[in-house]
Design a protein around this motif. Structure first.
Motif, PDB file in Angstrom:
ATOM      1  N   GLY A 160       0.777  -1.234   0.000  1.00 23.49           N
ATOM      2  CA  GLY A 160       0.000   0.000   0.000  1.00 23.49           C
ATOM      3  C   GLY A 160       0.803   1.276   0.000  1.00 23.49           C
ATOM      4  O   GLY A 160       0.346   2.294   0.495  1.00 23.49           O
ATOM      5  N   GLY A 161       2.012   1.236  -0.535  1.00 25.93           N
ATOM      6  CA  GLY A 161       2.835   2.444  -0.604  1.00 25.93           C
ATOM      7  C   GLY A 161       3.581   2.775   0.674  1.00 25.93           C
ATOM      8  O   GLY A 161       4.224   3.815   0.773  1.00 25.93           O
ATOM      9  N   ALA A 162       3.511   1.912   1.658  1.00 25.52           N
ATOM     10  CA  ALA A 162       4.218   2.142   2.916  1.00 25.52           C
ATOM     11  C   ALA A 162       5.635   1.582   2.822  1.00 25.52           C
ATOM     12  O   ALA A 162       6.006   0.930   1.847  1.00 25.52           O
ATOM     13  N   PHE A 163       6.432   1.857   3.862  1.00 25.74           N
ATOM     14  CA  PHE A 163       7.826   1.420   3.911  1.00 25.74           C
ATOM     15  C   PHE A 163       8.126   0.798   5.258  1.00 25.74           C
ATOM     16  O   PHE A 163       7.586   1.203   6.276  1.00 25.74           O
ATOM     17  N   ASP A 164       9.011  -0.191   5.254  1.00 25.92           N
ATOM     18  CA  ASP A 164       9.573  -0.741   6.481  1.00 25.92           C
ATOM     19  C   ASP A 164      10.976  -0.147   6.605  1.00 25.92           C
ATOM     20  O   ASP A 164      11.748  -0.169   5.648  1.00 25.92           O
ATOM     21  N   VAL A 165      11.282   0.397   7.771  1.00 26.30           N
ATOM     22  CA  VAL A 165      12.555   1.087   7.974  1.00 26.30           C
ATOM     23  C   VAL A 165      13.306   0.448   9.135  1.00 26.30           C
ATOM     24  O   VAL A 165      12.726   0.188  10.189  1.00 26.30           O
ATOM     25  N   GLU A 166      14.597   0.217   8.916  1.00 29.81           N
ATOM     26  CA  GLU A 166      15.455  -0.382   9.942  1.00 29.81           C
ATOM     27  C   GLU A 166      16.717   0.472  10.068  1.00 29.81           C
ATOM     28  O   GLU A 166      17.308   0.880   9.074  1.00 29.81           O
ATOM     29  N   PHE A 167      17.090   0.737  11.312  1.00 31.58           N
ATOM     30  CA  PHE A 167      18.327   1.465  11.593  1.00 31.58           C
ATOM     31  C   PHE A 167      18.946   0.828  12.826  1.00 31.58           C
ATOM     32  O   PHE A 167      18.265   0.597  13.818  1.00 31.58           O
ATOM     33  N   TYR A 168      20.238   0.534  12.748  1.00 34.54           N
ATOM     34  CA  TYR A 168      20.903   0.037  13.946  1.00 34.54           C
ATOM     35  C   TYR A 168      22.369   0.455  13.950  1.00 34.54           C
ATOM     36  O   TYR A 168      22.981   0.655  12.906  1.00 34.54           O
ATOM     37  N   THR A 169      22.887   0.606  15.160  1.00 38.75           N
ATOM     38  CA  THR A 169      24.306   0.931  15.335  1.00 38.75           C
ATOM     39  C   THR A 169      25.014  -0.293  15.883  1.00 38.75           C
ATOM     40  O   THR A 169      24.421  -1.087  16.620  1.00 38.75           O
ATOM     41  N   THR A 170      26.272  -0.446  15.502  1.00 40.42           N
ATOM     42  CA  THR A 170      27.075  -1.559  16.003  1.00 40.42           C
ATOM     43  C   THR A 170      28.215  -1.077  16.886  1.00 40.42           C
ATOM     44  O   THR A 170      28.823  -1.872  17.593  1.00 40.42           O
ATOM     45  N   SER A 171      28.520   0.207  16.827  1.00 39.04           N
ATOM     46  CA  SER A 171      29.601   0.750  17.632  1.00 39.04           C
ATOM     47  C   SER A 171      29.405   2.260  17.750  1.00 39.04           C
ATOM     48  O   SER A 171      29.001   2.897  16.786  1.00 39.04           O
ATOM     49  N   PRO A 172      29.656   2.852  18.871  1.00 43.68           N
ATOM     50  CA  PRO A 172      30.177   2.316  20.121  1.00 43.68           C
ATOM     51  C   PRO A 172      29.100   1.683  21.008  1.00 43.68           C
ATOM     52  O   PRO A 172      29.410   1.069  22.020  1.00 43.68           O
ATOM     53  N   LEU A 173      27.838   1.833  20.650  1.00 45.86           N
ATOM     54  CA  LEU A 173      26.744   1.289  21.434  1.00 45.86           C
ATOM     55  C   LEU A 173      25.804   0.559  20.473  1.00 45.86           C
ATOM     56  O   LEU A 173      25.631   0.984  19.336  1.00 45.86           O
ATOM     57  N   HIS A 174      25.213  -0.523  20.922  1.00 49.36           N
ATOM     58  CA  HIS A 174      24.264  -1.263  20.081  1.00 49.36           C
ATOM     59  C   HIS A 174      22.860  -0.706  20.294  1.00 49.36           C
ATOM     60  O   HIS A 174      22.319  -0.784  21.396  1.00 49.36           O
ATOM     61  N   ILE A 175      22.311  -0.150  19.225  1.00 46.94           N
ATOM     62  CA  ILE A 175      20.957   0.403  19.250  1.00 46.94           C
ATOM     63  C   ILE A 175      20.229  -0.185  18.048  1.00 46.94           C
ATOM     64  O   ILE A 175      20.785  -0.225  16.947  1.00 46.94           O
ATOM     65  N   TYR A 176      19.009  -0.631  18.248  1.00 48.85           N
ATOM     66  CA  TYR A 176      18.236  -1.214  17.144  1.00 48.85           C
ATOM     67  C   TYR A 176      16.878  -0.537  17.069  1.00 48.85           C
ATOM     68  O   TYR A 176      16.159  -0.444  18.074  1.00 48.85           O
ATOM     69  N   LYS A 177      16.515  -0.060  15.871  1.00 43.35           N
ATOM     70  CA  LYS A 177      15.225   0.581  15.631  1.00 43.35           C
ATOM     71  C   LYS A 177      14.607  -0.040  14.392  1.00 43.35           C
ATOM     72  O   LYS A 177      15.284  -0.224  13.386  1.00 43.35           O
ATOM     73  N   TYR A 178      13.318  -0.357  14.479  1.00 45.62           N
ATOM     74  CA  TYR A 178      12.609  -0.936  13.342  1.00 45.62           C
ATOM     75  C   TYR A 178      11.184  -0.405  13.347  1.00 45.62           C
ATOM     76  O   TYR A 178      10.513  -0.417  14.379  1.00 45.62           O
ATOM     77  N   ALA A 179      10.745   0.064  12.210  1.00 43.58           N
ATOM     78  CA  ALA A 179       9.378   0.567  12.078  1.00 43.58           C
ATOM     79  C   ALA A 179       8.754  -0.034  10.836  1.00 43.58           C
ATOM     80  O   ALA A 179       9.292   0.110   9.735  1.00 43.58           O
ATOM     81  N   LYS A 180       7.637  -0.696  11.007  1.00 40.59           N
ATOM     82  CA  LYS A 180       6.946  -1.366   9.911  1.00 40.59           C
ATOM     83  C   LYS A 180       5.777  -0.496   9.439  1.00 40.59           C
ATOM     84  O   LYS A 180       5.079   0.119  10.256  1.00 40.59           O
ATOM     85  N   GLY A 181       5.588  -0.455   8.127  1.00 38.90           N
ATOM     86  CA  GLY A 181       4.419   0.221   7.565  1.00 38.90           C
ATOM     87  C   GLY A 181       4.412   1.724   7.722  1.00 38.90           C
ATOM     88  O   GLY A 181       3.373   2.324   7.987  1.00 38.90           O
ATOM     89  N   GLN A 182       5.557   2.359   7.564  1.00 42.45           N
ATOM     90  CA  GLN A 182       5.640   3.815   7.670  1.00 42.45           C
ATOM     91  C   GLN A 182       5.174   4.466   6.367  1.00 42.45           C
ATOM     92  O   GLN A 182       5.480   4.012   5.287  1.00 42.45           O
ATOM     93  N   ASN A 183       4.424   5.547   6.498  1.00 41.68           N
ATOM     94  CA  ASN A 183       3.971   6.284   5.318  1.00 41.68           C
ATOM     95  C   ASN A 183       4.895   7.470   5.090  1.00 41.68           C
ATOM     96  O   ASN A 183       5.353   8.098   6.032  1.00 41.68           O
ATOM     97  N   PRO A 184       5.131   7.764   3.822  1.00 41.64           N
ATOM     98  CA  PRO A 184       6.062   8.874   3.522  1.00 41.64           C
ATOM     99  C   PRO A 184       5.535  10.214   3.996  1.00 41.64           C
ATOM    100  O   PRO A 184       4.405  10.416   4.231  1.00 41.64           O
TER     101      PRO A 184
END
Length: 184
Positions: A160-184
């Motif tokens: 439906g024109g949406a996006f799944d977005v993933e962002f994560y850091t591996t250094s110096p700290l581990h942070i994980y972000k995930y968002a499913k079905g984001q609209n522009p």
């Protein structure tokens, strides 16, 4: 053939973002609410307030890294299939000692005809209709000047024109972000 397409190219950029005032007002606030300690609710607050990226008009002084170019799309050459998934490995250096509270995203669109015009939604360009996108971390990342943050970014088209977005850091700290079905 021979026509003009606007915009001619679009670049997606990112930068580390620090906002001590925002953090104090929306996170540290819960440590003392009229004399009561609500920090046990922090996990729920984080899930509600920081799970998704959000659009804001960001203070330019909060960008604490050089802009990182995730992708430049040449509108004349690209195909829809090539935009189905966009990935980038990001190496971003802090420009000063600071607490990084999130990662900011914005775009620049270039228009080429008789001369070049750039429409930038960067915080440094001032208020604009599009604003920027900020994705706050659950834990600030305390960095020293020139410290390197290694991260990964991925955006994939969804239904439906949406996006799944993933962002994560591996250094110096581990942070994980995930968002499913984001609209522009």
């Amino acid at each position: 053939p021979g026509g003009i397409i606007f915009p001619s190219s679009v670049t997606l950029l990112a930068g580390l973002y620090s906002d001590n005032r925002f953090w104090a007002e929306r996170v540290d606030f819960w440590q003392d609410v009229f004399g009561y300690d609500f920090t046990p609710l922090k996990d729920i607050i984080f899930e509600e307030q920081f799970q998704w990226p959000e659009r804001q008009h960001l203070d330019p002084s909060g960008i604490v890294s050089e802009p990182f170019k995730i992708i430049t799309v040449d509108v004349y050459e690209t195909t829809m299939d090539s935009l189905d998934t966009i990935k980038a490995e990001m190496n971003i250096r802090s420009l000063r000692n600071c607490a990084v509270h999130g990662v900011a995203f914005w775009f620049e669109a270039e228009f080429h005809a008789t001369h070049r015009v750039v429409l930038s939604t960067s915080p440094e360009k001032g208020y604009n209709h599009w604003s920027q996108v900020i994705w706050y971390f659950e834990t600030p990342m305390n960095l020293t000047m020139s410290e390197l943050v290694m991260a990964h970014f991925k955006i994939s088209s969804s239904t439906g024109g949406a996006f799944d977005v993933e962002f994560y850091t591996t250094s110096p700290l581990h942070i994980y972000k995930y968002a499913k079905g984001q609209n522009p």
